[in-house]
Design an enzyme around this catalytic site. Structure first.
Site, PDB file in Angstrom:
ATOM      1  N   ASP A 231       0.850  -1.207   0.000  1.00  0.00           N
ATOM      2  CA  ASP A 231       0.000   0.000   0.000  1.00  0.00           C
ATOM      3  C   ASP A 231       0.879   1.249   0.000  1.00  0.00           C
ATOM      4  O   ASP A 231       2.083   1.156   0.186  1.00  0.00           O
ATOM      5  CB  ASP A 231      -0.877   0.012   1.261  1.00  0.00           C
ATOM      6  CG  ASP A 231      -0.014  -0.067   2.518  1.00  0.00           C
ATOM      7  OD1 ASP A 231       0.257  -1.181   2.973  1.00  0.00           O
ATOM      8  OD2 ASP A 231       0.443   0.986   3.018  1.00  0.00           O
TER       9      ASP A 231
ATOM     10  N   ASP B  23       0.569   3.709   2.255  1.00  0.00           N
ATOM     11  CA  ASP B  23       0.415   4.333   3.565  1.00  0.00           C
ATOM     12  C   ASP B  23      -0.551   5.527   3.452  1.00  0.00           C
ATOM     13  O   ASP B  23      -1.579   5.384   2.794  1.00  0.00           O
ATOM     14  CB  ASP B  23       1.792   4.703   4.146  1.00  0.00           C
ATOM     15  CG  ASP B  23       1.727   4.855   5.664  1.00  0.00           C
ATOM     16  OD1 ASP B  23       1.111   3.984   6.304  1.00  0.00           O
ATOM     17  OD2 ASP B  23       2.263   5.826   6.194  1.00  0.00           O
TER      18      ASP B  23
HETATM   19  N1  ADE Z   1       2.441  -2.997   6.803  1.00  0.00           N
HETATM   20  C1  ADE Z   1       1.901  -2.956   5.579  1.00  0.00           C
HETATM   21  N2  ADE Z   1       1.517  -1.705   5.265  1.00  0.00           N
HETATM   22  C2  ADE Z   1       1.836  -0.920   6.323  1.00  0.00           C
HETATM   23  C3  ADE Z   1       1.711   0.443   6.610  1.00  0.00           C
HETATM   24  N3  ADE Z   1       1.166   1.291   5.733  1.00  0.00           N
HETATM   25  N4  ADE Z   1       2.139   0.895   7.807  1.00  0.00           N
HETATM   26  C4  ADE Z   1       2.710   0.037   8.699  1.00  0.00           C
HETATM   27  N5  ADE Z   1       2.854  -1.268   8.481  1.00  0.00           N
HETATM   28  C5  ADE Z   1       2.431  -1.759   7.307  1.00  0.00           C
END
Ligand code: ADE
Length: 284
Positions: free
Chosen positions: A221, A223
């Site tokens: 992703d 974030d």
């Molecule tokens: N693991 C996978 N995506 C994450 C994110 N955006 N923040 C923290 N840990 C994660």
């Protein structure tokens, strides 16, 4: 504590990666360490060549252990006692950079620790030994260089378009909630490229145990830093987890035999073996 099984290579699977493929299951071992039991019974498996590897699912099968509660000291101690010298760890991560797309893989070389003081992160805690372990290069750089061409080859051959990014900095946050938009932007300003909740204390403990540790970070992703885009949700992470896990299994299968040979010869592990020799403070 279980006896040495002469297993030189350990694999730690992260979210979505609860088993490896094409291996013959030999047995489960579940050693009680001075720091308790590992996340899950450790699978000792054989590659087609007969090479044995040890596999731990960091969050246990069914993903029942949240990142703050992973018994990392027990996981690393158990691998060490089985005879492991090199740990290939996998972790789902968020991307803090446009060019690192969900589905891409990365080999980080630096860490920013945002869990400090919250998780037990040293084998020397609550002992009378004061140890200051060198952690300027938190991953085993020779091991990472060794991995680079091999992982890239697997990704290219997979044909699914996943890219490999190298020399990246991973932020390890506490969780379990994801970052705020402000935090996500701040991590970018700090130089963070990736974010997860698991690489610390695992990497610190591997260093204290003089084990060579490399992380293959698999992006799920973006974030929460992108303007006009929704912030990350668990559903976003789940979308890419199974494709990433499938590719991770291919990578593991492609490198494990050769890694076992390299671990035997000690060539790629020379930086970590003996690294604690000067870490313990002498008593006056
Ligand atoms: N693991 C996978 N995506 C994450 C994110 N955006 N923040 C923290 N840990 C994660």
């Amino acid at each position: 504590m279980s006896a040495n099984e002469n297993v030189l290579v350990g694999v730690i699977g992260g979210s979505g990666l609860y088993h490896l493929d094409n291996l013959t299951f030999i047995k489960h071992v579940n050693p009680e360490t001075p720091w308790g039991f590992p996340s899950s019974p450790i699978s000792i498996c054989a590659l087609p060549s007969g090479t044995k590897v040890a596999f731990i699912a960091r969050h246990a099968a069914g993903h029942i252990i949240n990142p703050s509660q992973v018994p990392s000291r027990a996981n690393i101690a158990a691998l060490k006692f089985l005879g492991v010298r090199a740990i290939l760890a996998f972790s789902a991560v968020g991307s803090l950079r446009e060019e690192i797309a969900p589905g891409d893989f990365a080999l980080p070389t630096q860490i920013i620790d945002r869990t400090k003081g919250i998780r037990p992160s040293s084998f020397f805690e609550d002992t009378s030994v004061v140890a200051h372990t060198g952690f300027g290069d938190p991953f085993a750089n020779k091991f990472i260089n060794w991995l680079e061409t091999r992982v890239r080859k697997v990704l290219e051959e997979s044909g699914n378009g996943a890219k490999l990014h190298t020399d990246k900095c991973i932020v390890c946050m506490e969780g379990p909630q994801f970052s705020t938009r402000a935090e996500s932007k701040m991590y970018r300003l700090w130089g963070g490229d990736l974010i997860n909740m698991s690489v610390i204390p695992e990497a610190k403990l591997a260093r204290e145990a003089e084990l060579s540790y490399a992380l293959i970070a698999t992006a799920t992703d973006y974030d929460s830093w992108r303007e006009n885009e929704s912030s990350v949700t668990a559903a976003d992470v789940f979308k890419t987890l199974s494709t990433n896990a499938e590719l991770s299994r291919k990578v593991a299968f492609a490198v494990l035999d050769e890694l076992n040979e390299a671990a035997k010869e000690g060539d790629i592990l020379t930086e970590e073996v003996g690294c604690m020799k000067f870490a313990i403070m002498p008593r006056s």
